[in-house]
Design a protein around this motif. Structure first.
Motif, PDB file in Angstrom:
ATOM      1  N   VAL A 107       0.850  -1.200   0.000  1.00 25.53           N
ATOM      2  CA  VAL A 107       0.000   0.000   0.000  1.00 25.53           C
ATOM      3  C   VAL A 107       0.887   1.252   0.000  1.00 25.53           C
ATOM      4  O   VAL A 107       0.613   2.214  -0.729  1.00 25.53           O
ATOM      5  CB  VAL A 107      -0.972  -0.020   1.199  1.00 25.53           C
ATOM      6  N   PHE A 108       1.949   1.232   0.762  1.00 26.10           N
ATOM      7  CA  PHE A 108       2.900   2.361   0.752  1.00 26.10           C
ATOM      8  C   PHE A 108       3.423   2.607  -0.672  1.00 26.10           C
ATOM      9  O   PHE A 108       3.455   3.746  -1.154  1.00 26.10           O
ATOM     10  CB  PHE A 108       4.055   2.076   1.715  1.00 26.10           C
ATOM     11  N   LEU A 109       3.811   1.520  -1.363  1.00 25.80           N
ATOM     12  CA  LEU A 109       4.370   1.669  -2.721  1.00 25.80           C
ATOM     13  C   LEU A 109       3.328   2.131  -3.736  1.00 25.80           C
ATOM     14  O   LEU A 109       3.681   2.613  -4.812  1.00 25.80           O
ATOM     15  CB  LEU A 109       5.007   0.343  -3.182  1.00 25.80           C
ATOM     16  N   CYS A 110       2.053   1.985  -3.402  1.00 25.70           N
ATOM     17  CA  CYS A 110       0.979   2.482  -4.294  1.00 25.70           C
ATOM     18  C   CYS A 110       0.493   3.863  -3.871  1.00 25.70           C
ATOM     19  O   CYS A 110      -0.400   4.421  -4.511  1.00 25.70           O
ATOM     20  CB  CYS A 110      -0.201   1.511  -4.284  1.00 25.70           C
ATOM     21  N   SER A 111       1.061   4.417  -2.822  1.00 24.55           N
ATOM     22  CA  SER A 111       0.556   5.685  -2.283  1.00 24.55           C
ATOM     23  C   SER A 111       1.470   6.848  -2.679  1.00 24.55           C
ATOM     24  O   SER A 111       2.635   6.642  -3.048  1.00 24.55           O
ATOM     25  CB  SER A 111       0.485   5.607  -0.749  1.00 24.55           C
ATOM     26  N   PRO A 112       0.972   8.063  -2.576  1.00 24.92           N
ATOM     27  CA  PRO A 112       1.804   9.233  -2.908  1.00 24.92           C
ATOM     28  C   PRO A 112       3.039   9.353  -1.997  1.00 24.92           C
ATOM     29  O   PRO A 112       4.005  10.008  -2.361  1.00 24.92           O
ATOM     30  CB  PRO A 112       0.856  10.417  -2.668  1.00 24.92           C
ATOM     31  N   ARG A 113       3.020   8.694  -0.847  1.00 24.86           N
ATOM     32  CA  ARG A 113       4.192   8.743   0.042  1.00 24.86           C
ATOM     33  C   ARG A 113       5.445   8.152  -0.589  1.00 24.86           C
ATOM     34  O   ARG A 113       6.555   8.416  -0.135  1.00 24.86           O
ATOM     35  CB  ARG A 113       3.908   7.947   1.335  1.00 24.86           C
ATOM     36  N   SER A 114       5.262   7.309  -1.621  1.00 28.20           N
ATOM     37  CA  SER A 114       6.432   6.720  -2.294  1.00 28.20           C
ATOM     38  C   SER A 114       6.547   7.271  -3.717  1.00 28.20           C
ATOM     39  O   SER A 114       7.023   6.578  -4.622  1.00 28.20           O
ATOM     40  CB  SER A 114       6.324   5.199  -2.330  1.00 28.20           C
ATOM     41  N   GLY A 115       6.127   8.534  -3.888  1.00 23.77           N
ATOM     42  CA  GLY A 115       6.018   9.122  -5.220  1.00 23.77           C
ATOM     43  C   GLY A 115       7.300   9.159  -6.038  1.00 23.77           C
ATOM     44  O   GLY A 115       7.245   9.285  -7.263  1.00 23.77           O
ATOM     45  N   PHE A 116       8.471   9.051  -5.384  1.00 24.71           N
ATOM     46  CA  PHE A 116       9.739   9.107  -6.143  1.00 24.71           C
ATOM     47  C   PHE A 116      10.347   7.710  -6.307  1.00 24.71           C
ATOM     48  O   PHE A 116      11.502   7.560  -6.683  1.00 24.71           O
ATOM     49  CB  PHE A 116      10.715  10.037  -5.423  1.00 24.71           C
ATOM     50  N   THR A 117       9.560   6.682  -5.990  1.00 19.13           N
ATOM     51  CA  THR A 117      10.076   5.313  -6.024  1.00 19.13           C
ATOM     52  C   THR A 117       9.482   4.555  -7.201  1.00 19.13           C
ATOM     53  O   THR A 117       8.266   4.352  -7.264  1.00 19.13           O
ATOM     54  CB  THR A 117       9.710   4.577  -4.714  1.00 19.13           C
ATOM     55  N   THR A 118      10.333   4.163  -8.133  1.00 17.94           N
ATOM     56  CA  THR A 118       9.872   3.275  -9.211  1.00 17.94           C
ATOM     57  C   THR A 118      11.012   2.352  -9.618  1.00 17.94           C
ATOM     58  O   THR A 118      12.185   2.708  -9.511  1.00 17.94           O
ATOM     59  CB  THR A 118       9.309   4.077 -10.412  1.00 17.94           C
ATOM     60  N   GLY A 119      10.640   1.143 -10.017  1.00 21.02           N
ATOM     61  CA  GLY A 119      11.641   0.147 -10.416  1.00 21.02           C
ATOM     62  C   GLY A 119      12.367  -0.480  -9.245  1.00 21.02           C
ATOM     63  O   GLY A 119      13.368  -1.171  -9.422  1.00 21.02           O
ATOM     64  N   SER A 120      11.854  -0.273  -8.038  1.00 20.31           N
ATOM     65  CA  SER A 120      12.578  -0.813  -6.872  1.00 20.31           C
ATOM     66  C   SER A 120      12.116  -2.231  -6.559  1.00 20.31           C
ATOM     67  O   SER A 120      10.976  -2.612  -6.826  1.00 20.31           O
ATOM     68  CB  SER A 120      12.387   0.085  -5.655  1.00 20.31           C
ATOM     69  N   LEU A 121      13.048  -2.992  -6.002  1.00 21.92           N
ATOM     70  CA  LEU A 121      12.777  -4.371  -5.592  1.00 21.92           C
ATOM     71  C   LEU A 121      12.934  -4.395  -4.072  1.00 21.92           C
ATOM     72  O   LEU A 121      14.050  -4.424  -3.565  1.00 21.92           O
ATOM     73  CB  LEU A 121      13.773  -5.332  -6.251  1.00 21.92           C
ATOM     74  N   LEU A 122      11.815  -4.319  -3.373  1.00 20.15           N
ATOM     75  CA  LEU A 122      11.862  -4.159  -1.912  1.00 20.15           C
ATOM     76  C   LEU A 122      11.787  -5.518  -1.213  1.00 20.15           C
ATOM     77  O   LEU A 122      10.746  -6.183  -1.246  1.00 20.15           O
ATOM     78  CB  LEU A 122      10.696  -3.260  -1.462  1.00 20.15           C
ATOM     79  N   THR A 123      12.886  -5.913  -0.591  1.00 17.93           N
ATOM     80  CA  THR A 123      12.867  -7.180   0.149  1.00 17.93           C
ATOM     81  C   THR A 123      12.129  -6.990   1.469  1.00 17.93           C
ATOM     82  O   THR A 123      12.299  -5.976   2.156  1.00 17.93           O
ATOM     83  CB  THR A 123      14.305  -7.679   0.440  1.00 17.93           C
TER      84      THR A 123
END
Ligand SMILES: NC(=O)c1ccc[n+]([C@@H]2O[C@H](COP(=O)([O-])OP(=O)(O)OC[C@H]3O[C@@H](n4cnc5c(N)ncnc54)[C@H](O)[C@@H]3O)[C@@H](O)[C@H]2O)c1
Length: 253
Positions: free
Chosen positions: A229-245
């Protein structure tokens, strides 16, 4: 207080059980309306009931992610019901029976690739087609810590998850300019039916996990869902292509 994805429309595949159900519940808790997609109708309807019980809005859509028509229909139905598709969690996946690589049957290989890899690509394809025509969105795929590790007896599964990592990176590069962010979560061992089944098949697995996961426990589906949900929210707006373990440190071992 408003939620992280207030007013958004989200599609979650594999949402009838485990991580997908936790993700659908988390999206709803954070303010989204949720399309619960799965091949398991009973489990899917139960997810919808659980969301309604916590005051959220959801509907079940039967969908085999390996079937392109079904994926296209699930995306179209979400847009029809909610007027948009802002967030997607492409999570449906099959574990693989634990067998050495040379003993994997052709049928098992083909089905693992069809659901895990082709299914993830089909979801990306149809979600992106909608999102790029409607101002963008955010997508998260469920990969696995296994994609970064050399884990025995899971060659087909690990190959699909490593390929998902590359799909996510390609999509992130290609669609950044149209406002679509694409990321992956890489769970380590999470206490769902998939892991319980693997432990039953291989009793040494639990000991092995305790020794190789620095946090020395199995994770919860909610711990993965919160990251999605964080990765789909505006709070992670500068995050793309990341592989979060999300693996208790397993890949560090
Ligand atoms: N549990 C773990 O430790 C773990 C670790 C790393 C990655 N994962 C990944 O997380 C995802 C969810 O796994 P889980 O542990 O919650 O498993 P799970 O078996 O509890 O849930 C998987 C869900 O996917 C659905 N599904 C299966 N095939 C489908 C298809 N063709 N179309 C649509 N839905 C389908 C199932 O019906 C089920 O509801 C999978 O992609 C899995 O590979 C799990």
């Amino acid at each position: 207080m408003t939620g992280l994805v207030e007013g958004k429309a989200a599609l979650v595949t594999g949402a009838a059980n485990g991580i997908g159900r936790a993700s659908a519940l988390a999206f709803a808790r954070e303010g989204a309306r949720v399309a619960v997609a799965d091949v398991d109708a009973d489990g899917g309807e139960e997810t919808v009931r659980l969301i309604a019980k916590q005051g959220g809005e959801a509907f079940f859509v039967p969908c085999d992610v390996a079937d392109e028509d079904a994926v296209a229909a699930a995306v179209a139905l979400t847009v029809q019901r909610y007027g948009a598709l802002d967030c997607a969690h492409n999570n449906a996946g099959l574990g693989q029976r634990q067998v050495p690589l040379a003993e994997i049957s052709r049928a098992s290989w083909d089905r693992t690739l069809a659901v895990n890899l082709t299914g993830t690509w089909l979801c990306l394809k149809h979600e992106i087609q909608h999102m790029q025509a409607h101002g963008g969105g955010a997508i998260v795929a469920t990969s696995s810590a296994t994609s970064l590790l050399g884990v025995p007896l899971t060659a087909a599964y690990a190959a699909t998850k490593a390929a998902i990592n590359q799909l996510v990176r390609s999509a992130a590069m290609e669609y950044a300019k149209v406002g679509i962010r694409v990321n992956a979560v890489l769970p380590g061992p999470i206490g769902t039916e998939m892991v319980t089944r693997a432990m039953a098949e291989n009793p040494a697995l639990e000991d092995h996990l305790m020794q190789t996961v620095p946090l020395a426990r199995v994770g919860t589906p909610e711990e993965v869902a919160d990251a999605v949900v964080f990765l789909c929210s505006p709070r992670s707006g500068f995050t793309t292509g990341s592989l979060l373990t999300i693996d208790g440190g397993q890949v560090l071992h």
